[in-house]
Design a protein around this motif. Structure first.
Motif, PDB file in Angstrom:
ATOM      1  N   TYR A  33       0.824  -1.203   0.000  1.00 26.42           N
ATOM      2  CA  TYR A  33       0.000   0.000   0.000  1.00 26.42           C
ATOM      3  C   TYR A  33       0.859   1.253   0.000  1.00 26.42           C
ATOM      4  CZ  TYR A  33       0.875   1.042   4.973  1.00 26.42           C
ATOM      5  OH  TYR A  33       1.460   1.375   6.157  1.00 26.42           O
ATOM      6  N   VAL A  35       0.244   5.599   1.195  1.00 19.16           N
ATOM      7  CA  VAL A  35      -0.591   6.701   1.676  1.00 19.16           C
ATOM      8  C   VAL A  35       0.082   7.974   1.188  1.00 19.16           C
ATOM      9  CG1 VAL A  35      -1.502   7.925   3.696  1.00 19.16           C
ATOM     10  CG2 VAL A  35      -1.278   5.422   3.758  1.00 19.16           C
ATOM     11  N   ARG A  52       8.083   4.102  -4.737  1.00 17.22           N
ATOM     12  CA  ARG A  52       8.128   3.126  -3.633  1.00 17.22           C
ATOM     13  C   ARG A  52       7.100   2.011  -3.855  1.00 17.22           C
ATOM     14  NH1 ARG A  52       7.473   5.342   2.361  1.00 17.22           N
ATOM     15  NH2 ARG A  52       5.333   5.535   1.648  1.00 17.22           N
ATOM     16  N   LYS A 149       6.542  -1.950   1.845  1.00 17.37           N
ATOM     17  CA  LYS A 149       5.374  -1.371   2.526  1.00 17.37           C
ATOM     18  C   LYS A 149       4.162  -2.294   2.354  1.00 17.37           C
ATOM     19  CE  LYS A 149       3.282   3.203   3.270  1.00 17.37           C
ATOM     20  NZ  LYS A 149       3.396   3.214   4.723  1.00 17.37           N
ATOM     21  N   GLU A 182      11.970   2.833  14.304  1.00 19.68           N
ATOM     22  CA  GLU A 182      11.062   3.828  13.715  1.00 19.68           C
ATOM     23  C   GLU A 182       9.763   3.762  14.492  1.00 19.68           C
ATOM     24  OE1 GLU A 182       9.691   2.945   9.689  1.00 19.68           O
ATOM     25  OE2 GLU A 182       9.906   0.809  10.048  1.00 19.68           O
ATOM     26  N   GLY A 183       8.793   4.604  14.118  1.00 14.42           N
ATOM     27  CA  GLY A 183       7.489   4.556  14.749  1.00 14.42           C
ATOM     28  C   GLY A 183       6.642   3.462  14.110  1.00 14.42           C
ATOM     29  N   ALA A 184       5.510   3.158  14.745  1.00 11.62           N
ATOM     30  CA  ALA A 184       4.610   2.140  14.194  1.00 11.62           C
ATOM     31  C   ALA A 184       4.055   2.588  12.845  1.00 11.62           C
ATOM     32  CB  ALA A 184       3.476   1.856  15.173  1.00 11.62           C
ATOM     33  N   ALA A 185       3.948   3.892  12.637  1.00  7.83           N
ATOM     34  CA  ALA A 185       3.477   4.412  11.340  1.00  7.83           C
ATOM     35  C   ALA A 185       4.186   5.716  10.992  1.00  7.83           C
ATOM     36  CB  ALA A 185       1.965   4.601  11.355  1.00  7.83           C
ATOM     37  N   SER A 186       5.450   5.821  11.365  1.00  6.83           N
ATOM     38  CA  SER A 186       6.205   7.046  11.090  1.00  6.83           C
ATOM     39  C   SER A 186       7.692   6.761  11.267  1.00  6.83           C
ATOM     40  CB  SER A 186       5.777   8.166  12.063  1.00  6.83           C
ATOM     41  OG  SER A 186       6.002   7.762  13.400  1.00  6.83           O
ATOM     42  N   ASN A 187       8.534   7.622  10.758  1.00 11.04           N
ATOM     43  CA  ASN A 187       9.973   7.534  11.040  1.00 11.04           C
ATOM     44  C   ASN A 187      10.281   8.358  12.293  1.00 11.04           C
ATOM     45  OD1 ASN A 187      10.193   7.321   7.626  1.00 11.04           O
ATOM     46  ND2 ASN A 187      11.296   5.854   8.870  1.00 11.04           N
ATOM     47  N   LEU A 207      11.352   1.499   7.167  1.00 11.28           N
ATOM     48  CA  LEU A 207      10.723   1.926   5.912  1.00 11.28           C
ATOM     49  C   LEU A 207      11.375   3.224   5.423  1.00 11.28           C
ATOM     50  CD1 LEU A 207       8.251   1.300   3.969  1.00 11.28           C
ATOM     51  CD2 LEU A 207       7.145   3.196   5.146  1.00 11.28           C
ATOM     52  N   GLY A 209      10.762   6.257   4.433  1.00 17.42           N
ATOM     53  CA  GLY A 209       9.636   7.188   4.412  1.00 17.42           C
ATOM     54  C   GLY A 209       9.847   8.248   3.338  1.00 17.42           C
ATOM     55  N   VAL A 210       8.799   8.557   2.612  1.00 20.97           N
ATOM     56  CA  VAL A 210       8.892   9.606   1.599  1.00 20.97           C
ATOM     57  C   VAL A 210       9.086  10.963   2.290  1.00 20.97           C
ATOM     58  CG1 VAL A 210       7.560  10.843  -0.166  1.00 20.97           C
ATOM     59  CG2 VAL A 210       7.622   8.323  -0.164  1.00 20.97           C
ATOM     60  N   THR A 211       8.383  11.152   3.393  1.00 17.22           N
ATOM     61  CA  THR A 211       8.523  12.407   4.146  1.00 17.22           C
ATOM     62  C   THR A 211       9.958  12.521   4.661  1.00 17.22           C
ATOM     63  OG1 THR A 211       6.292  11.876   4.893  1.00 17.22           O
ATOM     64  CG2 THR A 211       7.314  13.823   5.863  1.00 17.22           C
ATOM     65  N   GLY A 246       5.778  11.464   8.680  1.00 18.71           N
ATOM     66  CA  GLY A 246       4.939  10.559   7.906  1.00 18.71           C
ATOM     67  C   GLY A 246       4.032  11.374   6.997  1.00 18.71           C
ATOM     68  N   ALA A 247       3.446  10.707   6.019  1.00 13.71           N
ATOM     69  CA  ALA A 247       2.656  11.427   5.015  1.00 13.71           C
ATOM     70  C   ALA A 247       1.456  12.158   5.618  1.00 13.71           C
ATOM     71  CB  ALA A 247       2.185  10.445   3.943  1.00 13.71           C
TER      72      ALA A 247
HETATM   73  N1  PDD Z   1       2.742   5.133   7.392  1.00 13.98           N
HETATM   74  N2  PDD Z   1       7.425   3.950   8.913  1.00 13.98           N
HETATM   75  C1  PDD Z   1       6.279   3.232   8.923  1.00 13.98           C
HETATM   76  C2  PDD Z   1       6.276   1.914   9.598  1.00 13.98           C
HETATM   77  C3  PDD Z   1       5.121   3.741   8.304  1.00 13.98           C
HETATM   78  O1  PDD Z   1       3.994   3.015   8.296  1.00 13.98           O
HETATM   79  C4  PDD Z   1       5.160   5.022   7.696  1.00 13.98           C
HETATM   80  C5  PDD Z   1       3.976   5.622   6.996  1.00 13.98           C
HETATM   81  C6  PDD Z   1       6.376   5.745   7.707  1.00 13.98           C
HETATM   82  C7  PDD Z   1       6.524   7.095   7.069  1.00 13.98           C
HETATM   83  O2  PDD Z   1       6.514   6.976   5.664  1.00 13.98           O
HETATM   84  P1  PDD Z   1       5.983   8.171   4.730  1.00 13.98           P
HETATM   85  O3  PDD Z   1       6.754   9.373   5.112  1.00 13.98           O
HETATM   86  O4  PDD Z   1       6.278   7.713   3.368  1.00 13.98           O
HETATM   87  O5  PDD Z   1       4.506   8.331   4.994  1.00 13.98           O
HETATM   88  C8  PDD Z   1       7.492   5.163   8.319  1.00 13.98           C
HETATM   89  C9  PDD Z   1       1.524   5.509   6.693  1.00 13.98           C
HETATM   90  C10 PDD Z   1       1.284   6.980   6.676  1.00 13.98           C
HETATM   91  C11 PDD Z   1       0.377   4.702   7.227  1.00 13.98           C
HETATM   92  O6  PDD Z   1       0.567   3.507   7.399  1.00 13.98           O
HETATM   93  O7  PDD Z   1      -0.714   5.237   7.413  1.00 13.98           O
END
Ligand code: PDD
Length: 286
Positions: A33, A35, A52, A149, A182-187, A207, A209-211, A246-247
């Motif tokens: 996926y 986002v 990505r 991802k 990293e975070g569960a959904a962020s760097n 991951l 991260g694009v951000t 994160g995005a």
């Molecule tokens: N999560 N690390 C993890 C484990 C992530 O799930 C994400 C993004 C990131 C940051 O990546 P990016 O900058 O490309 O969004 C790092 C998305 C936003 C989500 O699962 O909702």
């Protein structure tokens, strides 16, 4: 307003949208996926998200469901049909539908593609950023290829739930040596007492991260010092500032880790500035 999703060739009301019960995404989490943020109606860093996505698909040997041009059109259509001015689009591709068997389907199947879009009140994120967020640390229970991802997010779900139950917004995943991954959904990032901005280097455990990528460019353009390396939880406790990227969170200041104040216990000036200028540098495509 009724939300609209793109599902395998059709735009349907979300409430009517259906996927097959033998979709491999549903049965095996066999899919990937993306986002991508929508800001003032434009996609942010679309190209990097598409690159990505292509890489994640290639790593899992899933065919691209459509050409890049067709996917671009669908993203824009989903944005328009859902009247998203600020929010995100979600893209999910799975290996497709086949009788349940762990190995890849014998006969080629069409990958499944779903695209949804959601409006988010931009003020909500700004309010959180003004206040700063808390994080808690938790062991990383994920597999060894989180650079892909995938939609297989159960450890991330559990980590975020742990955070929520402890009154925090994000969980920082820790390796067996006590280093922050990293975070569960962020760097995850810290700024040490010397002013160096630090985030973990890329490997299969984190991951890209694009951000994160865009922010590294901004840091260089601002003439700030950047170090790409591991940092420990102890180092994070002693940091001047911390933040996540994160995005959908963008640059989000962290004010406490495991209940311990970071810096002054308020959003730090560097994180705030990086957040303020992020959209000036990120590539917009409408
Ligand atoms: N999560 N690390 C993890 C484990 C992530 O799930 C994400 C993004 C990131 C940051 O990546 P990016 O900058 O490309 O969004 C790092 C998305 C936003 C989500 O699962 O909702």
């Amino acid at each position: 307003m009724s939300r609209v999703a793109y599902v395998n060739g059709q735009y349907v009301f979300s409430r009517d949208a259906k996927v097959h019960i033998e979709d491999r995404g549903y049965q095996f989490a066999d899919g990937v996926y993306e986002v991508c943020e929508v800001f003032h109606g434009a996609l942010i860093d679309e190209q990097r998200h598409m690159e990505r996505l292509a890489r994640s698909l290639a790593e899992l040997r899933i065919d691209a469901p459509l050409g890049a041009g067709a996917l671009k059109v669908i993203l824009r259509e989903v944005i328009v049909r859902n009247k998203v001015t600020n929010g995100y689009v979600y893209i999910q591709v799975t290996r497709g539908v086949a009788p349940r068997e762990h190995t890849f389907p014998e006969k080629p199947v069409r990958p499944s593609l779903v695209v949804t879009g959601r409006q988010i009140d931009p003020e909500k994120g700004e309010r959180a950023a003004r206040k700063g967020i808390s994080v808690v640390t938790t062991p990383d229970l994920r597999w060894k290829r989180v650079d892909i991802k995938t939609i297989s997010l159960l450890p991330n779900v559990l980590a975020r739930q742990t955070a929520k139950e402890q009154g925090a917004y994000e969980a920082w995943l820790i390796d067996s040596e006590g280093m922050v991954i990293e975070g569960a959904a962020s760097n995850a990032w810290i700024i040490d007492r010397s002013g160096a901005i630090i985030t973990r280097q890329l490997d299969h455990c984190v991951l890209r991260g694009v951000t994160r990528t865009t922010l590294i460019e901004i840091i260089a353009a601002e003439g700030l010092r950047f170090e790409e390396r591991k940092f420990s939880v102890e180092e994070a406790f002693a940091a001047q500032e911390a933040f996540v990227t994160g995005a959908t969170t963008l640059v989000m200041p962290v004010i406490a880790i495991d209940g311990r104040k970071i810096g002054a216990g308020a959003p730090g000036p560097v994180a705030q500035r990086l957040r303020a200028i992020f959209h000036d540098t990120a590539a917009r495509s409408s």
